[in-house]
Structures are given as structure tokens and as C-alpha cells.
Design an enzyme around this catalytic site. Structure first.
Site, PDB file in Angstrom:
ATOM      1  N   ARG A  64       0.847  -1.212   0.000  1.00  0.00           N
ATOM      2  CA  ARG A  64       0.000   0.000   0.000  1.00  0.00           C
ATOM      3  C   ARG A  64       0.877   1.256   0.000  1.00  0.00           C
ATOM      4  NH1 ARG A  64      -4.785   0.074  -1.618  1.00  0.00           N
ATOM      5  NH2 ARG A  64      -5.453  -1.563  -0.201  1.00  0.00           N
ATOM      6  N   ARG A  90       2.177  -7.142  -9.692  1.00  0.00           N
ATOM      7  CA  ARG A  90       2.605  -6.523  -8.418  1.00  0.00           C
ATOM      8  C   ARG A  90       2.722  -7.545  -7.286  1.00  0.00           C
ATOM      9  NH1 ARG A  90      -2.543  -3.264  -5.757  1.00  0.00           N
ATOM     10  NH2 ARG A  90      -4.116  -4.898  -6.030  1.00  0.00           N
ATOM     11  N   HIS A 159       0.379   2.645 -10.600  1.00  0.00           N
ATOM     12  CA  HIS A 159      -0.601   3.074  -9.594  1.00  0.00           C
ATOM     13  C   HIS A 159       0.087   3.924  -8.503  1.00  0.00           C
ATOM     14  CE1 HIS A 159      -3.698   2.765  -6.513  1.00  0.00           C
ATOM     15  NE2 HIS A 159      -4.452   2.039  -7.260  1.00  0.00           N
ATOM     16  N   ASP A 203     -12.551   8.427  -7.133  1.00  0.00           N
ATOM     17  CA  ASP A 203     -12.015   7.214  -7.764  1.00  0.00           C
ATOM     18  C   ASP A 203     -12.378   7.297  -9.235  1.00  0.00           C
ATOM     19  OD1 ASP A 203     -12.371   3.607  -7.138  1.00  0.00           O
ATOM     20  OD2 ASP A 203     -11.095   4.782  -8.492  1.00  0.00           O
ATOM     21  N   GLU A 261      -2.454   8.035 -11.581  1.00  0.00           N
ATOM     22  CA  GLU A 261      -1.990   6.802 -12.219  1.00  0.00           C
ATOM     23  C   GLU A 261      -2.013   6.913 -13.742  1.00  0.00           C
ATOM     24  OE1 GLU A 261      -4.500   3.723 -10.552  1.00  0.00           O
ATOM     25  OE2 GLU A 261      -4.800   5.012  -8.795  1.00  0.00           O
TER      26      GLU A 261
HETATM   27  O1  TA6 Z   1      -6.811   3.459  -7.979  1.00  0.00           O
HETATM   28  C1  TA6 Z   1      -8.025   3.007  -8.375  1.00  0.00           C
HETATM   29  C2  TA6 Z   1      -8.430   1.731  -7.618  1.00  0.00           C
HETATM   30  O2  TA6 Z   1      -8.942   0.803  -8.527  1.00  0.00           O
HETATM   31  C3  TA6 Z   1      -9.438   2.081  -6.527  1.00  0.00           C
HETATM   32  O3  TA6 Z   1     -10.718   1.651  -6.917  1.00  0.00           O
HETATM   33  C4  TA6 Z   1      -8.928   1.357  -5.292  1.00  0.00           C
HETATM   34  O4  TA6 Z   1      -9.490   0.036  -5.241  1.00  0.00           O
HETATM   35  C5  TA6 Z   1      -7.426   1.345  -5.544  1.00  0.00           C
HETATM   36  O5  TA6 Z   1      -7.309   1.102  -6.936  1.00  0.00           O
HETATM   37  C6  TA6 Z   1      -6.675   0.378  -4.665  1.00  0.00           C
HETATM   38  O6  TA6 Z   1      -6.752  -0.917  -5.163  1.00  0.00           O
HETATM   39  P1  TA6 Z   1      -5.989  -2.086  -4.329  1.00  0.00           P
HETATM   40  O7  TA6 Z   1      -6.296  -3.347  -5.059  1.00  0.00           O
HETATM   41  O8  TA6 Z   1      -4.530  -1.740  -4.335  1.00  0.00           O
HETATM   42  O9  TA6 Z   1      -6.550  -2.005  -2.943  1.00  0.00           O
END
Ligand code: TA6
Length: 288
Positions: A64, A90, A159, A203, A261
């Protein structure tokens, strides 16, 4: 193991291999799991990427913060909800193909090819390379090649978690008049009016191939994100409720980062045998 004078391989936490960069122009860290840039700090600056203090550093799990590599799909798998969100890249260990450095910084070359793990969830042969250039800027180039006998399609994203002093005062500029969908809430296409601000969960998947600027007035900093090979810009802030709900985020995390992103979403990219596609992104700091 020292790879070049400024780069060494450490295990932090134990059993989790990370390239540690301590160069006169830049410091940083990148995990072999996911070829995941964890930290980028140009000399004389505060760290630029957000890393959750509650992030998990375990093989097979997403981290994260930093720059998760989402590939070969973005978001939930289009046909099979049991597969991991944002693809497998990832989650699996990559190899370090090369490390080089010069007076301005360090370049890392990561490589991933199909394996039993990847074939089990995506039945295609591929070669995925991530080149990471850490210096006064952070350059990432994700190149995918179809090494199989049949065409396949891909989506994905870099991301990127950008640290801010206070997201409630931050703005993202450069998306004005772009269409977007609020990926969770509604498929309806909306036009962005003015800067993107953060006063709720955001989002959004913007139809935008251009550069954006993240202004962080509380932190006295501005960050420019430029990119190539990407027709979508995803902007995410979880806001309060999701920050509380996500176990690997502290409750107040919503005020400390904005994800911007460089993404490939719809239409997906279709690669013929031997075909390649590069998605690249540059982060540059500007004092506010
Ligand atoms: O960044 C967009 C997104 O798809 C959000 O909807 C949120 O779920 C984020 O990615 C985090 O995704 P993750 O799978 O890392 O928890």
C-alpha cells in the site's frame, strides 16, 4: 550484496528483498516483489511517494504505497472475480536484469516472464520489463512484449501514491474539460470542471493522455506527472470511510496521499505475437 556503489540488496523485513539506493543525488528503495518502487527521495527533498505505515511487505501481497505495477489488467479481472485485482505483476517476484548508475542517478532494470503462477491465471507468454530511473526526477517505463503465438490484450497502470501534507487542500490540475467516470459509483461520463479537489472519495478514470500537476499547498510543493503510451489518468483518494476500512491504511491516511496513475483502461491494448507496448511516466518536483 552491492550491485553498484550506490545500490545494495537488503532484506527488509527479513526475507523480503529490496534494492536500497543511497546516491549523492537521490535515495530510494525498490522491492523485487512486484518490481515495486517503494521510495524516491531526490537529494534535499522530503520523500515524494506515500508509503502506508501499515503496509504489508510479504511475498504475494500488494504493498500500500509507492508505485504498484498493475498488469495485465486494471481493476477487477474483466471475467473472473476470483483473480487478483489489478493483475498479478505486483504480486510476484521479478528478476533484476541490470543496475547502472552515473553522476545524476541510478537506473534499475526489472524483468518478468510467464511462470506457472502467471499461466495459471493468464494463459499467455509475455516479457514485461520495468526500467526505473531515480534521480532528480523519477522515470518509469513499463514495456510489455507478446512472446507467444497468439494475440492477447492488456490493460494496467503505474498506480502511483503521491505523498501530500494535506489532501483536503490539494488540487490536481490539467484534467479540466476531460471526461471521466467515477469507477465505483456510476458509469456515467462526466466533464471535469475546474481542478480536481478532495472532499470525498475520488475514484475517477479520466480520458486523458496529457500531463497533470498535483499542487500540495500545505506541503509547499508541486509535482508534475507526464506520461506516454497511456490514454487514461486514474485519480484516487479513498477519503475517510475507506481509509478506516482498509486494514493496511491508518485511519487518517486519506489526508496524506493522492494516487495519480498513468493507466491503460478501455480500450485495452491488443498485442500480436512479437508486438510491444510501452507505458511510461515521469515525476518531476516543482517548489510551489
Ligand atoms: O486506484 C483506483 C483503484 O482501482 C481504486 O478503486 C482502489 O481500489 C485502488 O485502486 C486500490 O486498489 P488495491 O487493489 O490496491 O486495494
Amino acid at each position: 550484496m552491492t550491485l553498484t556503489p550506490s545500490v545494495s540488496l537488503v532484506e527488509d523485513p527479513q526475507g523480503y528483498p529490496v534494492l536500497d539506493i543511497r546516491h549523492r543525488s537521490v535515495s530510494g528503495r525498490a522491492a523485487l516483489n512486484g518490481a515495486h518502487v517503494l521510495q524516491w527521495t531526490p537529494e534535499g527533498e522530503r520523500p515524494v511517494l506515500y508509503m502506508s505505515p501499515d503496509a504489508l511487505f510479504e511475498a504475494g501481497k500488494p504493498v500500500r504505497g509507492g508505485v504498484p505495477v498493475c498488469w495485465p489488467w486494471f481493476g477487477p479481472h474483466p471475467g473472473n472475480p476470483t483473480l487478483p485485482a489489478h493483475g498479478f505483476a505486483r504480486l510476484v517476484p521479478w528478476t533484476v536484469d541490470a543496475v547502472t548508475e552515473d553522476s545524476s542517478g541510478v537506473t534499475l532494470h526489472f524483468l518478468l516472464r510467464e511462470s506457472e503462477t502467471t499461466l495459471n491465471c493468464w494463459p499467455h507468454r509475455f516479457e514485461l520489463r520495468l526500467e526505473v530511473r531515480l534521480g532528480k526526477e523519477l522515470d518509469l517505463v513499463l514495456q510489455a512484449r507478446n512472446t507467444g503465438e497468439t494475440p492477447w490484450e492488456m490493460s494496467g497502470a503505474l498506480h502511483t501514491y503521491l505523498g501530500v501534507e494535506d489532501a483536503r487542500m490539494a488540487q490536481v490540475l490539467g484534467l479540466e474539460e476531460s471526461h471521466y467516470v467515477e469507477s465505483r459509483l456510476s458509469p456515467r461520463r462526466v466533464i471535469q470542471e475546474g481542478p480536481v479537489v478532495f472532499d470525498r472519495e475520488v475514484d475517477r478514470n479520466y480520458e486523458s493522455a496529457g500531463a497533470v500537476t498535483l499542487v500540495d499547498p500545505a506541503g509547499g510543493r508541486t509535482l508534475v506527472v507526464t506520461k506516454n503510451g497511456s490514454g487514461s489518468t486514474v485519480v484516487w483518494n479513498p477519503w475517510i470511510e475507506k481509509s478506516i476500512r482498509l486494514p493496511d491504511l491508518p485511519d487518517d491516511a486519506y489526508s496524506r496521499f493522492v494516487c495519480v496513475e498513468a493507466a491503460i483502461t478501455a480500450p485495452a491494448v491488443v498485442l500480436p505475437p512479437g508486438g510491444t507496448h510501452a507505458l511510461s511516466q515521469r515525476l518531476s518536483l516543482r517548489s510551489a
